[in-house]
Design a protein around this motif. Structure first.
Motif, PDB file in Angstrom:
ATOM      1  N   THR A  67      39.294  35.765  32.563  1.00  0.00           N
ATOM      2  CA  THR A  67      38.807  36.151  33.691  1.00  0.00           C
ATOM      3  C   THR A  67      37.296  35.690  34.221  1.00  0.00           C
ATOM      4  OG1 THR A  67      40.323  38.006  33.770  1.00  0.00           O
ATOM      5  CG2 THR A  67      38.644  38.082  35.675  1.00  0.00           C
ATOM      6  N   ASP A  68      37.114  34.649  35.062  1.00  0.00           N
ATOM      7  CA  ASP A  68      35.972  34.303  35.228  1.00  0.00           C
ATOM      8  C   ASP A  68      34.973  35.049  36.251  1.00  0.00           C
ATOM      9  OD1 ASP A  68      33.612  32.830  36.094  1.00  0.00           O
ATOM     10  OD2 ASP A  68      34.812  30.884  36.797  1.00  0.00           O
ATOM     11  N   LEU A  69      34.120  35.794  35.893  1.00  0.00           N
ATOM     12  CA  LEU A  69      33.438  36.769  36.733  1.00  0.00           C
ATOM     13  C   LEU A  69      31.965  36.129  37.335  1.00  0.00           C
ATOM     14  CD1 LEU A  69      33.622  39.849  34.426  1.00  0.00           C
ATOM     15  CD2 LEU A  69      35.012  39.214  36.373  1.00  0.00           C
ATOM     16  N   ALA A  70      31.682  34.751  36.826  1.00  0.00           N
ATOM     17  CA  ALA A  70      30.498  34.291  37.270  1.00  0.00           C
ATOM     18  C   ALA A  70      30.338  34.247  38.909  1.00  0.00           C
ATOM     19  CB  ALA A  70      30.342  32.872  36.885  1.00  0.00           C
ATOM     20  N   ALA A  71      31.432  34.165  39.589  1.00  0.00           N
ATOM     21  CA  ALA A  71      31.306  33.899  41.049  1.00  0.00           C
ATOM     22  C   ALA A  71      31.494  35.417  41.640  1.00  0.00           C
ATOM     23  CB  ALA A  71      32.375  33.144  41.694  1.00  0.00           C
ATOM     24  N   ARG A  72      31.556  36.392  41.147  1.00  0.00           N
ATOM     25  CA  ARG A  72      31.659  37.668  41.736  1.00  0.00           C
ATOM     26  C   ARG A  72      30.382  38.233  42.012  1.00  0.00           C
ATOM     27  NH1 ARG A  72      36.374  40.841  40.148  1.00  0.00           N
ATOM     28  NH2 ARG A  72      35.307  42.524  41.300  1.00  0.00           N
ATOM     29  N   ASP A  73      30.059  38.590  43.212  1.00  0.00           N
ATOM     30  CA  ASP A  73      28.901  39.118  43.631  1.00  0.00           C
ATOM     31  C   ASP A  73      28.915  40.354  44.191  1.00  0.00           C
ATOM     32  OD1 ASP A  73      30.269  38.735  46.210  1.00  0.00           O
ATOM     33  OD2 ASP A  73      28.949  37.460  47.075  1.00  0.00           O
ATOM     34  N   ASP A  74      29.898  41.172  43.901  1.00  0.00           N
ATOM     35  CA  ASP A  74      30.148  42.536  44.499  1.00  0.00           C
ATOM     36  C   ASP A  74      29.776  43.713  43.396  1.00  0.00           C
ATOM     37  OD1 ASP A  74      32.503  41.415  43.007  1.00  0.00           O
ATOM     38  OD2 ASP A  74      33.626  43.122  43.900  1.00  0.00           O
ATOM     39  N   PHE A  75      28.967  43.263  42.178  1.00  0.00           N
ATOM     40  CA  PHE A  75      28.599  44.194  41.273  1.00  0.00           C
ATOM     41  C   PHE A  75      27.475  44.921  41.699  1.00  0.00           C
ATOM     42  CE2 PHE A  75      25.904  40.472  40.647  1.00  0.00           C
ATOM     43  CZ  PHE A  75      24.613  40.934  40.491  1.00  0.00           C
ATOM     44  N   LEU A  76      27.058  46.263  41.007  1.00  0.00           N
ATOM     45  CA  LEU A  76      26.191  47.097  41.317  1.00  0.00           C
ATOM     46  C   LEU A  76      25.169  46.888  39.976  1.00  0.00           C
ATOM     47  CD1 LEU A  76      27.885  50.301  42.655  1.00  0.00           C
ATOM     48  CD2 LEU A  76      26.969  48.483  43.919  1.00  0.00           C
ATOM     49  N   GLY A  77      23.910  47.340  40.196  1.00  0.00           N
ATOM     50  CA  GLY A  77      23.034  47.380  39.169  1.00  0.00           C
ATOM     51  C   GLY A  77      21.784  46.359  39.475  1.00  0.00           C
ATOM     52  N   SER A  78      20.671  46.458  38.569  1.00  0.00           N
ATOM     53  CA  SER A  78      19.388  45.812  38.918  1.00  0.00           C
ATOM     54  C   SER A  78      19.970  44.166  38.686  1.00  0.00           C
ATOM     55  CB  SER A  78      18.787  45.956  37.667  1.00  0.00           C
ATOM     56  OG  SER A  78      19.029  45.571  36.305  1.00  0.00           O
ATOM     57  N   GLY A  79      20.954  43.594  38.150  1.00  0.00           N
ATOM     58  CA  GLY A  79      21.229  42.299  37.967  1.00  0.00           C
ATOM     59  C   GLY A  79      20.309  41.524  36.851  1.00  0.00           C
ATOM     60  N   GLY A 101      19.080  51.635  28.854  1.00  0.00           N
ATOM     61  CA  GLY A 101      19.566  52.762  29.622  1.00  0.00           C
ATOM     62  C   GLY A 101      19.596  52.692  31.064  1.00  0.00           C
ATOM     63  N   GLU A 102      19.285  51.566  31.502  1.00  0.00           N
ATOM     64  CA  GLU A 102      19.517  51.121  33.051  1.00  0.00           C
ATOM     65  C   GLU A 102      20.599  50.226  33.307  1.00  0.00           C
ATOM     66  OE1 GLU A 102      16.906  48.846  36.652  1.00  0.00           O
ATOM     67  OE2 GLU A 102      16.401  48.289  34.165  1.00  0.00           O
ATOM     68  N   THR A 103      21.538  50.619  34.331  1.00  0.00           N
ATOM     69  CA  THR A 103      22.571  49.854  34.714  1.00  0.00           C
ATOM     70  C   THR A 103      22.238  48.420  35.403  1.00  0.00           C
ATOM     71  OG1 THR A 103      24.049  51.676  35.113  1.00  0.00           O
ATOM     72  CG2 THR A 103      24.509  49.682  35.935  1.00  0.00           C
ATOM     73  N   ALA A 104      22.356  47.341  34.575  1.00  0.00           N
ATOM     74  CA  ALA A 104      22.173  46.053  34.888  1.00  0.00           C
ATOM     75  C   ALA A 104      23.171  45.542  35.851  1.00  0.00           C
ATOM     76  CB  ALA A 104      21.883  45.248  33.610  1.00  0.00           C
ATOM     77  N   TYR A 105      24.532  45.801  35.347  1.00  0.00           N
ATOM     78  CA  TYR A 105      25.854  45.153  35.701  1.00  0.00           C
ATOM     79  C   TYR A 105      26.814  46.038  35.661  1.00  0.00           C
ATOM     80  CZ  TYR A 105      29.319  41.481  36.731  1.00  0.00           C
ATOM     81  OH  TYR A 105      30.189  40.822  37.105  1.00  0.00           O
ATOM     82  N   TYR A 106      27.452  46.675  36.999  1.00  0.00           N
ATOM     83  CA  TYR A 106      28.539  47.513  36.913  1.00  0.00           C
ATOM     84  C   TYR A 106      29.540  46.793  38.003  1.00  0.00           C
ATOM     85  CZ  TYR A 106      31.563  51.423  38.035  1.00  0.00           C
ATOM     86  OH  TYR A 106      32.498  51.967  38.339  1.00  0.00           O
ATOM     87  N   LEU A 107      30.921  46.499  37.826  1.00  0.00           N
ATOM     88  CA  LEU A 107      31.722  45.740  38.250  1.00  0.00           C
ATOM     89  C   LEU A 107      33.167  46.269  38.238  1.00  0.00           C
ATOM     90  CD1 LEU A 107      32.435  43.237  39.960  1.00  0.00           C
ATOM     91  CD2 LEU A 107      32.974  42.040  38.012  1.00  0.00           C
ATOM     92  N   GLN A 108      33.557  46.886  39.472  1.00  0.00           N
ATOM     93  CA  GLN A 108      34.872  47.642  39.532  1.00  0.00           C
ATOM     94  C   GLN A 108      35.933  46.334  39.506  1.00  0.00           C
ATOM     95  OE1 GLN A 108      33.849  49.866  43.121  1.00  0.00           O
ATOM     96  NE2 GLN A 108      33.732  51.755  41.803  1.00  0.00           N
ATOM     97  N   ARG A 109      37.124  46.527  39.008  1.00  0.00           N
ATOM     98  CA  ARG A 109      38.450  45.695  38.848  1.00  0.00           C
ATOM     99  C   ARG A 109      37.832  44.423  38.449  1.00  0.00           C
ATOM    100  NH1 ARG A 109      40.875  45.012  44.107  1.00  0.00           N
ATOM    101  NH2 ARG A 109      38.717  44.885  44.840  1.00  0.00           N
ATOM    102  N   ALA A 110      37.232  44.506  37.317  1.00  0.00           N
ATOM    103  CA  ALA A 110      36.483  43.271  36.940  1.00  0.00           C
ATOM    104  C   ALA A 110      37.652  42.669  36.372  1.00  0.00           C
ATOM    105  CB  ALA A 110      35.520  43.476  35.550  1.00  0.00           C
TER     106      ALA A 110
END
Length: 422
Positions: free
Chosen positions: A268-280, A380-389
């Protein structure tokens, strides 16, 4: 038939991004001051950029329409950035729609963010009365409800303390108690309840169910917890990129929403997903499903081995990673949660790019389609959180290794066990 309590007709909301001072007129006193300072002190500094920059428009909502009768509970679902919170802000009269029309026949109480509607310098008691005034209630009405509010919120010990000294959980408790007990005809609630502990969340859900079915209130509720949406709501509104993709019985909309993750594949390619939460500060580029020998697997058998490989990139080299994978079934029930920290995994510090993996020796899942949420923390800091990844399809298999396919009896997971006489 009586008129609907809520009528939303072709509502749209447009925002302008990248707009420099001078491209538009100030709309408030604060904006006027800012406009004057920037135009006076910074005149000419960004003139070239200002002249060349065309404001970018983004539509948070487009052509949204629906009606709600008294006592209906609407669950609004969709990915992050789909327009759910914008819609609730319009219904709460916090912002105005760019196009379309909203008709509200009744008082509206909203709970969109922790502490919304509270003045930090006022005490809890004073804020309760302030919210009553905002709803148009007489002081005697608020006084009659006051003890119920305090009892429900469980903050009686701090009710005469300024709200600025409250924890986020205390603010949430009092805010929900105020919204639910001050008799609004319409209750608007975003996923702010996730801040509270499990016991208080359950208490709030029971209260919402009570005010809807016993008192005839109309509720609009946003949540990513499909189990809660299914339990509480009778109808669903599915938003995607600001547009309505589905509206009707809640079960149908949940199925449509969960099914939008796409086709099951071994990668599954996630590179184009921009609906993630976190610091990035880190991005997960793709997910690959293999067996323990590294052979790609698009379909897994119950009892088969499975390895999930996550390819990442980051600019924060040397950070300590913490991975988590949550797997949900088609009813949006979490069937298991894999956390590197819980397992005591000692993963090396991150390089600028690489691959980490989690292995399951025997997949304990009955046949069915599953969807996974994915999270990566750095120090300890959320950098990337993606639902339905990504999604996972499990076919019938010999989980117990006895030479025949293990039947399914409606269980969430298979548990290895043995029988014997004593």
């Amino acid at each position: 038939m009586s008129k609907p309590l809520i009528e939303v007709n072709s509502v749209g909301k447009r925002y302008r991004l990248g707009q420099f001072v001078g491209a538009g007129q100030p709309n408030s006193f604060r904006e006027s001051i800012s406009y004057w300072i920037k135009s006076s002190l910074l005149k000419g500094i960004f003139r070239k950029n200002r002249e060349r920059t065309t404001p970018k428009e983004i539509w948070a909502l487009r052509d949204v329409s629906f009606k709600l009768q008294k006592g209906e509970v609407l669950g609004i679902i969709g990915r992050n950035g789909s327009g759910k919170t914008t819609l609730l802000k319009i219904l709460s009269r916090i912002t105005e729609p760019t196009t379309g029309r909203v008709v509200l026949r009744g008082r509206v109480a909203s709970l969109l963010e922790v502490g919304t509607g509270f003045h930090p310098e006022l005490t809890g008691r004073e804020n309760v009365y302030l919210n009553g005034v905002i709803l148009g209630m007489a002081r005697t009405e608020v006084k009659r409800k006051f003890d119920q509010i305090v009892d429900f919120s469980e903050v009686s010990q701090f009710i005469d303390t300024p709200v600025k000294r409250y924890s986020s959980g205390m603010k949430l408790r009092l805010a929900f108690a105020v919204a639910a007990h001050l008799d609004p005809e319409i209750l608007v609630i975003d996923e702010v309840l996730a801040v509270g502990d499990m016991a208080f969340q359950t208490k709030c859900l029971q209260k919402m169910d009570s005010v809807a079915h016993d008192e005839g209130r109309t509720i609009l509720f946003v949540s990513h917890n499909m189990g809660v949406i299914r339990t509480l709501c009778s109808t669903g509104l599915y938003l995607e990129k600001g547009q309505v993709l589905g509206q009707g019985p809640v079960e149908e909309q949940i199925t449509r929403y969960l099914g939008s993750v796409g086709q099951v594949s071994c990668s599954t390619d996630l590179a184009a997903r921009d609906d993630f939460l976190g610091s990035g500060k880190a991005r997960i580029l793709d997910v690959r499903l293999t067996d323990l020998n590294g052979v790609d697997q698009s379909t897994i058998l119950s009892g088969q081995s499975l390895r999930l490989e996550f390819r990442y990139e980051t600019h924060q080299q040397g950070a300590h990673p913490q991975w988590a994978v949550g797997l949900l079934n088609q009813r949006a029930e979490k069937v298991f949660h894999l956390e590197s920290e819980d397992r005591g995994a000692q993963l090396p510090p991150l390089s600028c790019s690489g691959t980490h993996a989690v292995s399951i020796s025997r997949v304990p899942l009955p046949p069915g389609d599953y969807i996974a949420d994915l999270r990566l923390k750095l120090d300890g800091e959320t950098a990337y959180y993606l639902q339905r990844a990504f999604s996972l399809k499990v076919e019938p298999g010999d989980f117990f290794g006895i030479g025949r396919v293990t039947p399914s009896h409606g269980e969430l997971v298979y548990v290895d066990h043995s029988w014997h006489a004593l």
